[in-house]
Scaffold this motif. Sequence first.
Motif, PDB file in Angstrom:
ATOM      1  N   THR A  25       0.940  -1.138  -0.370  1.00  0.00           N
ATOM      2  CA  THR A  25       0.026   0.039  -0.028  1.00  0.00           C
ATOM      3  C   THR A  25       0.912   1.220  -0.273  1.00  0.00           C
ATOM      4  O   THR A  25       2.241   1.411   0.318  1.00  0.00           O
ATOM      5  CB  THR A  25      -0.751   0.110   1.041  1.00  0.00           C
ATOM      6  OG1 THR A  25      -0.273   0.200   2.602  1.00  0.00           O
ATOM      7  CG2 THR A  25      -1.496  -0.890   1.236  1.00  0.00           C
ATOM      8  N   ALA A  26       0.282   1.847   0.220  1.00  0.00           N
ATOM      9  CA  ALA A  26       0.584   3.903  -0.268  1.00  0.00           C
ATOM     10  C   ALA A  26       0.063   4.321   1.304  1.00  0.00           C
ATOM     11  O   ALA A  26      -0.948   3.375   1.053  1.00  0.00           O
ATOM     12  CB  ALA A  26       0.044   4.521  -1.180  1.00  0.00           C
ATOM     13  N   ALA A  27       0.102   5.097   1.065  1.00  0.00           N
ATOM     14  CA  ALA A  27      -0.667   5.982   2.404  1.00  0.00           C
ATOM     15  C   ALA A  27      -2.084   6.044   2.349  1.00  0.00           C
ATOM     16  O   ALA A  27      -2.653   6.612   0.456  1.00  0.00           O
ATOM     17  CB  ALA A  27       0.091   7.888   3.096  1.00  0.00           C
ATOM     18  N   PRO A  28      -2.770   5.416   3.075  1.00  0.00           N
ATOM     19  CA  PRO A  28      -3.850   5.375   2.328  1.00  0.00           C
ATOM     20  C   PRO A  28      -4.478   6.617   2.640  1.00  0.00           C
ATOM     21  O   PRO A  28      -4.285   7.651   3.068  1.00  0.00           O
ATOM     22  CB  PRO A  28      -4.910   4.929   4.226  1.00  0.00           C
ATOM     23  CG  PRO A  28      -3.450   5.552   4.691  1.00  0.00           C
ATOM     24  CD  PRO A  28      -2.446   5.150   4.369  1.00  0.00           C
ATOM     25  N   THR A  29      -5.782   6.827   1.074  1.00  0.00           N
ATOM     26  CA  THR A  29      -6.585   8.246   0.979  1.00  0.00           C
ATOM     27  C   THR A  29      -8.238   7.934   1.206  1.00  0.00           C
ATOM     28  O   THR A  29      -8.577   8.536   0.938  1.00  0.00           O
ATOM     29  CB  THR A  29      -6.273   8.531  -0.158  1.00  0.00           C
ATOM     30  OG1 THR A  29      -6.186   7.823  -1.263  1.00  0.00           O
ATOM     31  CG2 THR A  29      -4.438   8.933  -0.342  1.00  0.00           C
ATOM     32  N   VAL A  30      -8.765   6.645   1.208  1.00  0.00           N
ATOM     33  CA  VAL A  30      -9.955   6.314   1.472  1.00  0.00           C
ATOM     34  C   VAL A  30      -9.588   5.678   2.475  1.00  0.00           C
ATOM     35  O   VAL A  30      -9.481   4.435   2.943  1.00  0.00           O
ATOM     36  CB  VAL A  30     -10.307   5.182   0.366  1.00  0.00           C
ATOM     37  CG1 VAL A  30     -11.890   5.186   0.534  1.00  0.00           C
ATOM     38  CG2 VAL A  30     -10.410   6.914  -1.312  1.00  0.00           C
ATOM     39  N   LEU A  31     -10.960   5.602   3.513  1.00  0.00           N
ATOM     40  CA  LEU A  31     -11.877   4.293   4.515  1.00  0.00           C
ATOM     41  C   LEU A  31     -12.676   4.079   4.289  1.00  0.00           C
ATOM     42  O   LEU A  31     -13.899   4.765   4.486  1.00  0.00           O
ATOM     43  CB  LEU A  31     -11.223   4.938   5.345  1.00  0.00           C
ATOM     44  CG  LEU A  31     -12.063   4.309   6.898  1.00  0.00           C
ATOM     45  CD1 LEU A  31     -11.471   3.537   7.421  1.00  0.00           C
ATOM     46  CD2 LEU A  31     -12.411   5.134   8.187  1.00  0.00           C
ATOM     47  N   GLN A  32     -12.330   2.983   3.658  1.00  0.00           N
ATOM     48  CA  GLN A  32     -14.121   2.404   2.666  1.00  0.00           C
ATOM     49  C   GLN A  32     -14.629   1.775   3.849  1.00  0.00           C
ATOM     50  O   GLN A  32     -14.000   0.282   4.587  1.00  0.00           O
ATOM     51  CB  GLN A  32     -13.580   1.291   2.147  1.00  0.00           C
ATOM     52  CG  GLN A  32     -14.717   0.446   1.471  1.00  0.00           C
ATOM     53  CD  GLN A  32     -14.915   0.359  -0.110  1.00  0.00           C
ATOM     54  OE1 GLN A  32     -14.185  -0.899   0.431  1.00  0.00           O
ATOM     55  NE2 GLN A  32     -15.289   0.410  -1.003  1.00  0.00           N
ATOM     56  N   ILE A  33     -15.829   1.691   4.623  1.00  0.00           N
ATOM     57  CA  ILE A  33     -16.494   0.894   5.582  1.00  0.00           C
ATOM     58  C   ILE A  33     -17.973   0.344   5.344  1.00  0.00           C
ATOM     59  O   ILE A  33     -18.709   1.078   4.486  1.00  0.00           O
ATOM     60  CB  ILE A  33     -16.793   1.775   6.831  1.00  0.00           C
ATOM     61  CG1 ILE A  33     -17.595   2.751   6.595  1.00  0.00           C
ATOM     62  CG2 ILE A  33     -16.002   2.035   7.483  1.00  0.00           C
ATOM     63  CD1 ILE A  33     -19.006   3.659   8.006  1.00  0.00           C
ATOM     64  N   ASN A  34     -18.253  -1.238   5.453  1.00  0.00           N
ATOM     65  CA  ASN A  34     -18.991  -1.872   4.768  1.00  0.00           C
ATOM     66  C   ASN A  34     -20.140  -1.966   6.247  1.00  0.00           C
ATOM     67  O   ASN A  34     -19.812  -2.866   7.117  1.00  0.00           O
ATOM     68  CB  ASN A  34     -18.892  -2.996   4.428  1.00  0.00           C
ATOM     69  CG  ASN A  34     -19.755  -4.462   4.068  1.00  0.00           C
ATOM     70  OD1 ASN A  34     -20.998  -4.041   4.387  1.00  0.00           O
ATOM     71  ND2 ASN A  34     -19.494  -4.294   2.346  1.00  0.00           N
ATOM     72  N   VAL A  35     -20.862  -1.278   6.576  1.00  0.00           N
ATOM     73  CA  VAL A  35     -22.183  -0.992   7.349  1.00  0.00           C
ATOM     74  C   VAL A  35     -22.688  -2.089   8.045  1.00  0.00           C
ATOM     75  O   VAL A  35     -23.720  -2.049   8.386  1.00  0.00           O
ATOM     76  CB  VAL A  35     -22.675   0.581   7.290  1.00  0.00           C
ATOM     77  CG1 VAL A  35     -21.538   1.197   7.327  1.00  0.00           C
ATOM     78  CG2 VAL A  35     -23.745   0.702   5.649  1.00  0.00           C
ATOM     79  N   GLY A  36     -22.800  -3.062   6.250  1.00  0.00           N
ATOM     80  CA  GLY A  36     -23.561  -4.305   6.855  1.00  0.00           C
ATOM     81  C   GLY A  36     -24.342  -5.010   5.547  1.00  0.00           C
ATOM     82  O   GLY A  36     -24.103  -3.916   4.184  1.00  0.00           O
ATOM     83  N   LYS A  37     -24.693  -6.074   5.337  1.00  0.00           N
ATOM     84  CA  LYS A  37     -25.278  -6.537   4.176  1.00  0.00           C
ATOM     85  C   LYS A  37     -26.848  -6.467   4.118  1.00  0.00           C
ATOM     86  O   LYS A  37     -27.050  -7.334   3.207  1.00  0.00           O
ATOM     87  CB  LYS A  37     -24.675  -8.661   4.354  1.00  0.00           C
ATOM     88  CG  LYS A  37     -23.129  -8.676   4.338  1.00  0.00           C
ATOM     89  CD  LYS A  37     -22.715  -9.825   4.121  1.00  0.00           C
ATOM     90  CE  LYS A  37     -20.992 -10.339   4.702  1.00  0.00           C
ATOM     91  NZ  LYS A  37     -20.274 -11.272   3.863  1.00  0.00           N
ATOM     92  N   ARG A  38     -27.558  -6.136   5.048  1.00  0.00           N
ATOM     93  CA  ARG A  38     -28.503  -5.988   4.646  1.00  0.00           C
ATOM     94  C   ARG A  38     -29.158  -5.043   3.041  1.00  0.00           C
ATOM     95  O   ARG A  38     -28.720  -4.338   2.513  1.00  0.00           O
ATOM     96  CB  ARG A  38     -29.682  -5.590   5.300  1.00  0.00           C
ATOM     97  CG  ARG A  38     -29.976  -6.132   7.008  1.00  0.00           C
ATOM     98  CD  ARG A  38     -30.831  -5.433   7.520  1.00  0.00           C
ATOM     99  NE  ARG A  38     -31.871  -4.664   7.412  1.00  0.00           N
ATOM    100  CZ  ARG A  38     -32.521  -3.752   7.675  1.00  0.00           C
ATOM    101  NH1 ARG A  38     -31.745  -2.221   8.278  1.00  0.00           N
ATOM    102  NH2 ARG A  38     -33.826  -3.601   7.135  1.00  0.00           N
ATOM    103  N   CYS A  39     -30.103  -5.663   2.188  1.00  0.00           N
ATOM    104  CA  CYS A  39     -30.131  -5.069   0.777  1.00  0.00           C
ATOM    105  C   CYS A  39     -31.807  -5.241   0.660  1.00  0.00           C
ATOM    106  O   CYS A  39     -32.265  -6.309   1.141  1.00  0.00           O
ATOM    107  CB  CYS A  39     -29.268  -5.588  -0.118  1.00  0.00           C
ATOM    108  SG  CYS A  39     -29.435  -4.133  -1.722  1.00  0.00           S
ATOM    109  N   ASN A  40     -32.032  -3.920  -0.185  1.00  0.00           N
ATOM    110  CA  ASN A  40     -33.972  -4.373   0.018  1.00  0.00           C
ATOM    111  C   ASN A  40     -33.864  -5.108  -1.940  1.00  0.00           C
ATOM    112  O   ASN A  40     -34.636  -5.279  -2.269  1.00  0.00           O
ATOM    113  CB  ASN A  40     -34.360  -3.296  -0.495  1.00  0.00           C
ATOM    114  CG  ASN A  40     -33.225  -2.060  -1.996  1.00  0.00           C
ATOM    115  OD1 ASN A  40     -32.597  -1.917  -1.725  1.00  0.00           O
ATOM    116  ND2 ASN A  40     -33.988  -1.664  -3.014  1.00  0.00           N
TER     117      ASN A  40
END
Length: 325
Positions: A25-40
């Motif tokens: 990796t390089a220096a992180p520029t994005v924090l990606q959070i998966n807030v759950g698997k519920r979907c319509n």
Amino acid sequence: MLAALPMERSFEEALAAAGLPTLRTAAPTVLQINVGKRCNQACRHCHVDAGPDRTEVMPAAVVDACLSFLEESDIPTLDITGGAPELHPSFRDIVRRARTAGRHVMDRCNLTIVELPRYADLPDFLAAQQVEVIASLPSVSSRQTDAQRGGGVFEASLAALRRFNAAGYGVEGSGLLLNLVTNPVGAFLPGPQHALEADWKRELMRRYGVTFNQLYTITNMPISRFLQFLLESGNLEAYMEKLVAGFNPAAVEGLMCRSTISVGWDGRLYDCDFNQMIELGTSAGTPATIFEATPQSLATRRIAVGPHCFGCTAGAGSSCGGAVT
């Protein structure tokens, strides 16, 4: 299962043959959070295996840890994904807190969520917070979209796009970004991104009066539901051969995993959303959860790779990188 396939070379061997070093990796520029698997929705290609019957939702303690990590770092972007991330009970609070901290926020939206009564005001809320919307749409064809996502999804998606346009999204000069993501509906690679973008802009405006900013193409990953499709259709080995043969060294520099920290709904850390879905955690010696992580401890870490990584380097590579709901 992929590791057991008779492949021409591993991903690490492909990097070495191209004269490229071990992926870090390089220096992180994005924090990606998966807030759950519920979907319509329950799409046939979904690498998250999301749907209305999934119960995984990011707990409040993990949400707070993620946002505290963001606030204590200089990471400029929060990328919120799911499932349908808007279904998380604290979705709007997450957006507000990140925006208050001065961070750019991206919402990975499946579009049809906006057609549910409780979420009809989402375009206006997101516009007020200046959130970038990355919306998934498989095709400008109703037949192809509905085949992948379910009957009526194309028309619901168009209605949602019109709502976003009415709120200023995708309109020149508004500053509100509405970017679309498309993935193939079968066992083949996406077409050239720039050419497709021009076609999509022309056709969506001509047929439906819809406008957007950019189109991203993404290769279907041979994991979860798409892997099941490949198995059932007898296309797994041929598809993997296609990905390996399409390895493009020029795509490696811009891989999303090189600048992203991916956090699962339970707080575990991953190098990308795809690794998250196959539970391939961060490399040994690297923090395993958001609770023990610091931005410094996650910088220049070795990236965990596998055969599926050929999906992000096939052809022109995926400019969007991952997590499309």
